[in-house]
Scaffold this active site. Structure first.
Site, mmCIF file in Angstrom:
data_model
loop_
_atom_site.group_PDB
_atom_site.id
_atom_site.type_symbol
_atom_site.label_atom_id
_atom_site.label_comp_id
_atom_site.label_asym_id
_atom_site.label_seq_id
_atom_site.Cartn_x
_atom_site.Cartn_y
_atom_site.Cartn_z
ATOM 1 N N GLU A 245 0.776 -1.264 -0.039
ATOM 2 C CA GLU A 245 0.006 0.121 0.119
ATOM 3 C C GLU A 245 0.935 1.305 -0.009
ATOM 4 O O GLU A 245 2.054 1.118 0.117
ATOM 5 C CB GLU A 245 -0.619 -0.136 0.988
ATOM 6 C CG GLU A 245 -2.384 -0.186 1.074
ATOM 7 C CD GLU A 245 -2.844 0.686 -0.200
ATOM 8 O OE1 GLU A 245 -2.607 1.863 -0.362
ATOM 9 O OE2 GLU A 245 -4.190 0.420 -0.530
ATOM 10 N N ASP A 272 3.983 0.303 -5.412
ATOM 11 C CA ASP A 272 3.356 0.993 -6.674
ATOM 12 C C ASP A 272 2.896 0.132 -7.736
ATOM 13 O O ASP A 272 3.476 -0.814 -8.228
ATOM 14 C CB ASP A 272 4.700 1.900 -7.321
ATOM 15 C CG ASP A 272 4.257 2.813 -8.263
ATOM 16 O OD1 ASP A 272 3.398 2.631 -9.039
ATOM 17 O OD2 ASP A 272 4.941 3.812 -8.344
ATOM 18 N N LYS A 287 -8.299 -6.373 -5.668
ATOM 19 C CA LYS A 287 -9.593 -6.269 -5.467
ATOM 20 C C LYS A 287 -10.132 -4.788 -5.784
ATOM 21 O O LYS A 287 -9.719 -3.901 -5.455
ATOM 22 C CB LYS A 287 -9.941 -6.355 -4.157
ATOM 23 C CG LYS A 287 -11.447 -6.173 -3.709
ATOM 24 C CD LYS A 287 -11.998 -6.170 -2.240
ATOM 25 C CE LYS A 287 -13.471 -5.974 -2.334
ATOM 26 N NZ LYS A 287 -13.858 -4.733 -2.528
ATOM 27 N N HIS A 291 -11.131 -1.592 -12.241
ATOM 28 C CA HIS A 291 -12.371 -0.727 -12.605
ATOM 29 C C HIS A 291 -12.038 0.664 -12.646
ATOM 30 O O HIS A 291 -13.026 1.420 -13.206
ATOM 31 C CB HIS A 291 -13.696 -1.264 -12.096
ATOM 32 C CG HIS A 291 -13.799 -0.659 -10.742
ATOM 33 N ND1 HIS A 291 -15.102 -0.690 -10.022
ATOM 34 C CD2 HIS A 291 -12.823 -0.217 -9.886
ATOM 35 C CE1 HIS A 291 -15.038 0.093 -8.871
ATOM 36 N NE2 HIS A 291 -13.777 0.072 -8.782
#
Length: 382
Positions: A245, A272, A287, A291
């Site tokens: 993260e 990254d 996850k 999109h």
């Protein structure tokens, strides 16, 4: 570009208060049956009402969103959690005008946000309880973001987006969606907390819908504070985890994982999406990342993950599925949301996601579904 904190971050909300109480995953058929019944009843109501009245009711939907956000901002759900109150009693505690508050809550009763009795007292409902500041899934924060001025400005320019296919958010606000949050951290925290609450609510279903190995390493890329990873490790005591993260998210993740007793089993790494991931694992998770991006960027991102994967590793992409000629009560609205606020993001079909995987040097192998229709698409190196 760093892994963006807004993807799943629980910003400024205690990890302890955001543990999921949902340990049992409902059967998929039960979830589908309830969703179908709800759609049927809504359509039946539209058929019975004169068409002009049905359209007018739908057009007023925006007002419900503003009402929820206002009640959250004032603290009404928290007040009602202590018991029923009249508008006058609430107004004294919340420093509001009693008549105005009564009228707002009376409208809320129409939508089951509260219940109004014959004595003029307002009672909490299931929906009210979901909006309290300590509710586990941060619905209050999500509703705050949805009614924010920048977000509503973008939706108000939908017609122009339909003319040109370009993000309304940048056109209306002068910045991309995530760049806006860098400049307006309060809105960014509300958005991130709301999405993180959604991830938390689905973590059990995701973990139970895929056959994770009993031992080895699972790497969650851009996994926020690690809600999904934590649920996987809870079910597989011999597994270890790696969470990648952004720097601002990692301290929150450390606190969350420590509260669950998982600190010793998870390695936290700054990473990254488009740079060196430097993580060796047996299973990699992405996850609801694809999109956010256009196809070319998705392929670049997937290639970057593939480059980090050992030869026998698996990638699991978790996304909502939107088939081209099928309306989906959950993912069709999210797909339009992506059109309005992102620059090229969209919900995709199974074939479209698997095509992106293939273009990135991966071989799709299987597709599994959660009860609420999230798809877990598995791939290995080609």
């Amino acid at each position: 570009m760093a892994v963006h904190a807004a993807s799943n971050e629980i910003g400024g909300i205690s990890a302890q208060s955001r543990r999921s109480p949902r340990t049992q995953v409902p059967p998929r058929f039960a979830v589908h049956a309830s969703m179908k019944l709800r759609r049927f009843l809504l359509r039946a109501a539209d058929r019975v009402l004169p068409s002009e009245l049905a359209v007018l009711e739908h057009s007023a939907g925006f007002s419900v969103g503003y009402l929820i956000a206002a009640l959250v901002e004032l603290g009404v759900p928290d007040e009602l959690a202590a018991g029923p109150r009249t508008a006058e009693e609430l107004a004294r505690s919340l420093h509001c005008k009693a008549d105005a508050l009564h009228r707002a809550l009376r409208m809320g009763a129409v939508y089951n946000l509260v219940r109004l009795d014959r004595q003029g007292r307002f009672h909490a409902t299931r929906l009210t309880k979901a909006l309290t500041s300590d509710a586990p899934y941060a619905s209050d924060q999500w509703c705050t973001f949805m009614a924010s001025k920048a977000h509503q400005n973008a939706w108000g320019d939908l017609a122009e987006t339909l003319r040109h296919g370009e993000s309304a958010f940048r056109r209306q606000n002068g910045l991309s969606f995530f760049a806006w949050f860098d400049q307006h951290p309060g809105e960014g925290r509300a958005f991130a907390a709301g999405l993180s609450g959604l991830t938390l609510s689905e973590a059990s279903a995701i973990a139970s819908s895929y056959d994770f190995p009993r031992s080895g390493v699972v790497c969650d890329i851009a996994g926020g504070v690690g809600a999904v990873l934590a649920e996987v490790l809870r079910r597989r005591p011999e597994l270890r985890g790696v969470l990648i993260e952004a720097p601002l998210v990692l301290p929150e993740a450390a606190g969350y994982l420590d509260s669950l007793g998982l600190t010793g089993r998870v390695e936290l790494r700054q990473g990254d999406l488009f740079g060196d991931l430097r993580a060796t694992a047996d299973v990699y998770l992405l996850k609801w990342i694809l999109h956010d991006w256009d196809d070319a960027t998705c392929v670049r991102l997937l290639r970057n993950v593939a480059a980090a994967m050992p030869a026998d590793a698996k990638l699991v992409v978790i996304e909502g599925i939107q088939e081209h000629s099928r309306a989906h009560s959950r993912f069709s609205p999210i797909d339009l949301q992506m059109l309005v606020v992102t620059e090229g993001g969209r919900e995709r079909s199974v074939v479209e996601i698997q095509t992106l995987m293939s273009q990135a040097g991966l071989r799709p192998t299987s597709v599994r579904r959660t009860p609420a229709d999230l798809a877990l698409l598995e791939a290995v190196k080609a």
